[in-house]
Design a protein around this motif. Structure first.
Motif, PDB file in Angstrom:
ATOM      1  N   LYS A 309       0.874  -1.114   0.130  1.00 34.91           N
ATOM      2  CA  LYS A 309       0.082  -0.053  -0.078  1.00 34.91           C
ATOM      3  C   LYS A 309       0.846   1.111   0.153  1.00 34.91           C
ATOM      4  O   LYS A 309       0.579   2.261  -0.707  1.00 34.91           O
ATOM      5  N   ARG A 310       2.106   1.163   0.766  1.00 38.13           N
ATOM      6  CA  ARG A 310       2.720   2.262   0.664  1.00 38.13           C
ATOM      7  C   ARG A 310       3.255   2.819  -0.414  1.00 38.13           C
ATOM      8  O   ARG A 310       3.656   3.874  -0.874  1.00 38.13           O
ATOM      9  N   GLU A 311       3.820   1.742  -1.481  1.00 33.66           N
ATOM     10  CA  GLU A 311       4.331   1.798  -2.870  1.00 33.66           C
ATOM     11  C   GLU A 311       3.285   2.298  -3.502  1.00 33.66           C
ATOM     12  O   GLU A 311       3.594   3.354  -4.300  1.00 33.66           O
ATOM     13  N   ALA A 312       2.138   2.014  -3.473  1.00 33.66           N
ATOM     14  CA  ALA A 312       1.142   2.471  -4.307  1.00 33.66           C
ATOM     15  C   ALA A 312       0.601   3.931  -3.846  1.00 33.66           C
ATOM     16  O   ALA A 312       0.494   4.851  -4.789  1.00 33.66           O
ATOM     17  N   THR A 313       0.740   4.040  -2.705  1.00 29.78           N
ATOM     18  CA  THR A 313       0.427   5.687  -2.159  1.00 29.78           C
ATOM     19  C   THR A 313       1.274   6.406  -2.796  1.00 29.78           C
ATOM     20  O   THR A 313       1.323   7.617  -3.278  1.00 29.78           O
ATOM     21  N   LEU A 314       2.772   6.138  -2.523  1.00 28.01           N
ATOM     22  CA  LEU A 314       3.692   6.997  -3.287  1.00 28.01           C
ATOM     23  C   LEU A 314       3.528   7.201  -4.686  1.00 28.01           C
ATOM     24  O   LEU A 314       3.894   8.389  -5.247  1.00 28.01           O
ATOM     25  N   ARG A 315       3.339   6.200  -5.448  1.00 24.70           N
ATOM     26  CA  ARG A 315       3.177   6.450  -6.983  1.00 24.70           C
ATOM     27  C   ARG A 315       1.822   7.550  -7.018  1.00 24.70           C
ATOM     28  O   ARG A 315       1.940   8.362  -8.060  1.00 24.70           O
ATOM     29  N   PHE A 316       0.949   7.134  -6.410  1.00 19.48           N
ATOM     30  CA  PHE A 316      -0.179   8.414  -6.632  1.00 19.48           C
ATOM     31  C   PHE A 316       0.244   9.662  -6.010  1.00 19.48           C
ATOM     32  O   PHE A 316      -0.196  10.557  -6.720  1.00 19.48           O
ATOM     33  N   ILE A 317       0.969   9.769  -4.886  1.00 15.73           N
ATOM     34  CA  ILE A 317       1.251  11.280  -4.576  1.00 15.73           C
ATOM     35  C   ILE A 317       2.279  11.590  -5.572  1.00 15.73           C
ATOM     36  O   ILE A 317       2.159  12.951  -5.899  1.00 15.73           O
ATOM     37  N   LYS A 318       3.130  10.871  -6.203  1.00 15.88           N
ATOM     38  CA  LYS A 318       4.221  11.496  -7.192  1.00 15.88           C
ATOM     39  C   LYS A 318       3.175  12.154  -8.644  1.00 15.88           C
ATOM     40  O   LYS A 318       3.777  12.904  -9.090  1.00 15.88           O
ATOM     41  N   PHE A 319       2.284  11.192  -8.789  1.00 17.19           N
ATOM     42  CA  PHE A 319       1.429  11.637  -9.943  1.00 17.19           C
ATOM     43  C   PHE A 319       0.727  12.864  -9.691  1.00 17.19           C
ATOM     44  O   PHE A 319       0.824  13.838 -10.570  1.00 17.19           O
ATOM     45  N   MET A 320       0.341  13.096  -8.502  1.00 15.33           N
ATOM     46  CA  MET A 320      -0.592  14.169  -8.018  1.00 15.33           C
ATOM     47  C   MET A 320       0.305  15.733  -7.939  1.00 15.33           C
ATOM     48  O   MET A 320      -0.369  16.662  -8.082  1.00 15.33           O
TER      49      MET A 320
END
Length: 418
Positions: A309-320
């Motif tokens: 989940k942390r890896e997915a969250t970081l991908r999302f934040i980097k996108f945003m």
């Protein structure tokens, strides 16, 4: 749920994301659109979005989720909420991830330094900027021309603001005011514009060395800021009597009911879409100096996520927080694109040729200070806002009010600052 990824199957990861909308306009729709775009590009990740309302409502919902043992994976919360979240032991810094991820490292180095002031503490990065702002002056160029004022020369000082506002205040044949010269909102639970006036008067609402424990209410710059707001209505008659509501002020401006307003650059999209007259934006006028607090909200990482989940969250934040999306967010909303590289992208350059107003907030960052960073944030802000309202409404002497408010703030900080 299973999704096809290249060859083979992979289990999708679901993350939870809370976000607020702090200004007028269809901003929730834009954020939901960005999320859908991210999911399309990352079919192995599902983002459960929770719209929390305004900043305070969203904060309350996140805190409730934390206390229920079900924190979000990430949330956009006020940048100044850092101390409150640390006191709850709810968040973790980004540093370990920045050290391993060149993309995150580039992002941190690319954000405007002014927006990182509320993001860091003791050398650690605790949040990343997203919907960031400063308050700016909006003014009606058509009203300026009507009043014999130069529409390309907005007021630069408090004295000029009063002078302009007198000329811009318009009455009908019966002597009733049909257009006020200026409106500075006095929001029920916010100190943001009072902080701006305090900075302009040469002070700060907090001690930068106070580690979240030192608020400076009983000072001359704070008193000057409170009294100036009161005087605009009660002494000069150029601003509406009583409390000026934050949420309705942009609409009053676009409806022609007031010629100048102090408001967030995040309201630029609303003003641009609704004003039926040419308008300008400018630095907030100075008293002894130019100055504003930064404002708005950042992405935080909450404790408790497993590595996937942390890896997915970081991908999302980097996108945003990517340069491209920050540029689009600025165009859609009016918030300041928080990354310096966003401003050189073709989409932003084309936009600025047509609408140069967004440059105001970016250039004003050179005079920006961190927004009130303090423990027990909302209670402290409530006390100060209540004191400000008492002065604006003429219920109390400003010196007595700031003295009493200082005592109440100090008591509110005691449990966190022993």
């Amino acid at each position: 749920m299973w999704v096809l990824l290249g060859i083979g199957l992979a289990q999708s990861t679901t993350i939870t994301f809370y976000y607020p909308v702090g200004v007028a306009g269809p901003l929730a729709r834009f954020i939901e659109g960005y999320v859908q775009e991210f999911e399309a590009k990352n079919p192995d990740i599902k983002v459960n979005t929770v719209f929390g309302g305004n900043y305070e409502e969203n904060q309350a919902k996140v805190v409730a989720a934390i206390r229920a043992g079900n924190p979000p994976d990430t949330a956009i919360l006020l940048s100044q909420q850092l101390y409150t979240l640390l006191a709850m032991d709810a968040i973790e810094p980004f540093d370990a991830y920045i050290a391993k991820d060149p993309e995150l490292k580039r992002a941190v180095n690319d954000f405007f330094p002014a927006f990182m002031m509320n993001s860091t503490l003791d050398g650690k990065v605790y949040s990343l900027p997203f919907q960031r702002s400063t308050p700016i002056l909006y003014y009606n160029k058509e009203a300026f021309q009507e009043a014999g004022l130069d529409p390309e020369r907005p007021p630069a000082s408090w004295d000029e603001l009063v002078e302009y506002a007198k000329r811009l205040t318009k009455r009908d044949a019966q002597g009733r005011i049909v257009r006020y010269g200026v409106a500075i909102p006095t929001e029920n639970r916010s100190t943001w514009l009072l902080e701006a006036l305090t900075i302009q008067a040469g002070g700060l609402l907090y001690d930068p060395a106070g580690k979240g424990c030192k608020v400076l209410v009983d000072t001359e710059p704070v008193r000057k800021g409170m009294q100036f707001k009161a005087d605009l209505a009660r002494r000069y008659g150029v601003s509406p009597e009583g409390l000026v509501a934050w949420g309705t002020t942009p609409g009053d401006f676009t409806a022609g009911k007031v010629a100048m307003i102090y408001h967030s650059t995040g309201s630029l999209g609303f003003v641009r879409a609704n004003a039926r007259f040419p308008f300008g934006t400018a630095f907030l006028p100075k008293q002894v100096r130019y100055g504003v607090p930064t404002g708005g909200a950042n992405f935080y990482l909450f404790k408790g996520s497993d590595p996937k989940k942390r890896e997915a969250t970081l991908r999302f934040i980097k996108f945003m927080t990517s340069p491209e999306l920050q540029a689009r967010w600025a165009l859609d909303s009016g918030y300041v694109a928080a990354r310096r590289s966003s401003w050189s992208l073709p989409i932003m350059q084309k936009y600025l040729q047509e609408w140069p107003q967004p440059k105001t907030a970016r250039e004003q960052l050179a005079y920006a200070r961190a927004e009130l960073p303090v423990y027990n944030l909302q209670q402290v802000k409530d006390i100060i806002a209540e004191a400000e309202q008492a002065v604006v409404l003429g219920r109390k002497d400003v010196r007595e009010t700031t003295r009493e408010a200082q005592k109440r703030v100090d008591e509110a900080l005691k449990p966190f600052c022993l």
